[in-house]
Design an enzyme around this catalytic site. Structure first.
Site, PDB file in Angstrom:
ATOM      1  N   LYS A  41      -1.990 -32.866  21.914  1.00 45.86           N
ATOM      2  CA  LYS A  41      -2.238 -33.892  20.920  1.00 45.86           C
ATOM      3  C   LYS A  41      -1.727 -35.246  21.376  1.00 45.86           C
ATOM      4  CE  LYS A  41      -1.334 -30.648  17.107  1.00 45.86           C
ATOM      5  NZ  LYS A  41      -0.439 -30.408  15.957  1.00 45.86           N
ATOM      6  N   GLU A  96      -3.453 -38.358  29.803  1.00 42.82           N
ATOM      7  CA  GLU A  96      -2.247 -37.694  29.293  1.00 42.82           C
ATOM      8  C   GLU A  96      -1.260 -38.686  28.732  1.00 42.82           C
ATOM      9  OE1 GLU A  96      -0.453 -34.316  29.925  1.00 42.82           O
ATOM     10  OE2 GLU A  96      -0.542 -34.443  32.109  1.00 42.82           O
ATOM     11  N   ASP A  97      -0.394 -38.216  27.842  1.00 49.20           N
ATOM     12  CA  ASP A  97       0.684 -39.073  27.339  1.00 49.20           C
ATOM     13  C   ASP A  97       1.801 -39.249  28.371  1.00 49.20           C
ATOM     14  OD1 ASP A  97       1.515 -36.413  27.052  1.00 49.20           O
ATOM     15  OD2 ASP A  97       2.262 -36.650  25.013  1.00 49.20           O
ATOM     16  N   ASP A 100       6.064 -35.227  32.870  1.00 47.50           N
ATOM     17  CA  ASP A 100       7.504 -34.972  32.836  1.00 47.50           C
ATOM     18  C   ASP A 100       7.848 -34.036  33.998  1.00 47.50           C
ATOM     19  OD1 ASP A 100      10.112 -35.021  31.746  1.00 47.50           O
ATOM     20  OD2 ASP A 100       9.704 -33.304  30.458  1.00 47.50           O
ATOM     21  N   LYS A 128       7.758 -39.783  34.191  1.00 44.94           N
ATOM     22  CA  LYS A 128       9.200 -39.641  34.437  1.00 44.94           C
ATOM     23  C   LYS A 128       9.378 -38.951  35.783  1.00 44.94           C
ATOM     24  CE  LYS A 128      10.249 -38.535  29.593  1.00 44.94           C
ATOM     25  NZ  LYS A 128      10.861 -37.472  28.756  1.00 44.94           N
ATOM     26  N   PHE A 149      13.779 -39.438  25.991  1.00 45.41           N
ATOM     27  CA  PHE A 149      12.760 -38.747  25.205  1.00 45.41           C
ATOM     28  C   PHE A 149      12.136 -39.785  24.283  1.00 45.41           C
ATOM     29  CE2 PHE A 149      10.744 -36.091  22.088  1.00 45.41           C
ATOM     30  CZ  PHE A 149      10.246 -35.054  22.861  1.00 45.41           C
ATOM     31  N   VAL A 150      10.856 -40.013  24.406  1.00 44.32           N
ATOM     32  CA  VAL A 150      10.197 -41.067  23.635  1.00 44.32           C
ATOM     33  C   VAL A 150       9.236 -40.469  22.605  1.00 44.32           C
ATOM     34  CG1 VAL A 150      10.426 -42.823  25.419  1.00 44.32           C
ATOM     35  CG2 VAL A 150       8.411 -41.345  25.422  1.00 44.32           C
ATOM     36  N   ARG A 162       4.045 -39.239  15.484  1.00 45.75           N
ATOM     37  CA  ARG A 162       2.832 -39.516  16.257  1.00 45.75           C
ATOM     38  C   ARG A 162       2.103 -40.759  15.745  1.00 45.75           C
ATOM     39  NH1 ARG A 162       1.812 -34.995  19.531  1.00 45.75           N
ATOM     40  NH2 ARG A 162       2.235 -32.984  18.593  1.00 45.75           N
TER      41      ARG A 162
END
Ligand code: 5GP
Ligand code: MG
Length: 174
Positions: A41, A96-97, A100, A128, A149-150, A162
């Site tokens: 999501k 993608e967001d 990681d 990251k 962590f965002v 969100r």
């Protein structure tokens, strides 16, 4: 946990960066048959804003991956929503967001490659690199992050935040 007092990136900073990524993609993919594959999501807002800034035609599809990462990150990923379009022979751009550990992106990459696309690239709003567990790089990156962590702009903490237009760091509440 609570949100940082000020955004790490404001909506307008994000929009500027998204527009410039879209310009770059529009140049690089000129004349190709492109599928923009939005990763749900978290990639909801990023994917939608990015494709609206493109100046080339694209087909749009979605993929939703669920990763099982207990204490020892296994990298086992299940596809709750697999791509619906045939990707064979297409130039696939994964939107993608965050990259990681890279485990989710690697699994998505393998899933996409199984369909024999002409090419695959990863375009991620955030990266990251210091957290990476597998050898994987995004070809188009919006911003590099330290080990924060965002949340916001599509990204959640336990399904909250969100909807926020800006991106915040999630901090321990005191
Ligand atoms: P990876 O498999 O690369 O470790 O995980 C990528 C996914 O983990 C991202 O698509 C995102 O859903 C989640 N994730 C990783 N870092 C963050 C973060 O800082 N904030 C949020 N909200 N999600 C994150
Ligand atoms: Mg998530």
């Amino acid at each position: 946990m609570k949100l940082s007092n000020t955004p790490l990136y404001t909506a307008s900073q994000i929009q500027q960066r998204v527009a410039s990524l879209a310009t770059q993609l529009s140049q690089d993919y000129q004349g190709r048959e492109v599928v923009a594959l939005i990763v749900l999501k978290g990639g909801l807002h990023f994917g939608s804003d990015l494709i609206r800034n493109l100046t080339i035609p694209v087909a749009v599809d979605f993929i939703r991956a669920k990763s099982y990462d207990g204490a020892a990150s296994t990298g086992i990923v299940e596809f709750l929503i697999p791509p619906s379009l045939p990707l064979n022979g297409k130039h696939v751009v994964i939107l993608e967001d965050i990259l990681d550990t890279g485990l989710t992106a690697r699994a998505i990459l393998e899933r996409v490659q199984a369909d024999r696309p002409a090419s695959v690239a990863i375009c991620s709003l955030f990266d990251k690199p210091a957290r990476r567990k597998v050898d994987l790089e995004g070809q188009y990156i919006g911003f590099e992050l330290d080990d924060h962590f965002v949340v916001g702009y599509g990204m959640d903490y336990e399904e909250q935040y969100r909807e926020l237009p800006d991106v915040y760091v999630l901090e321990p509440s005191d």
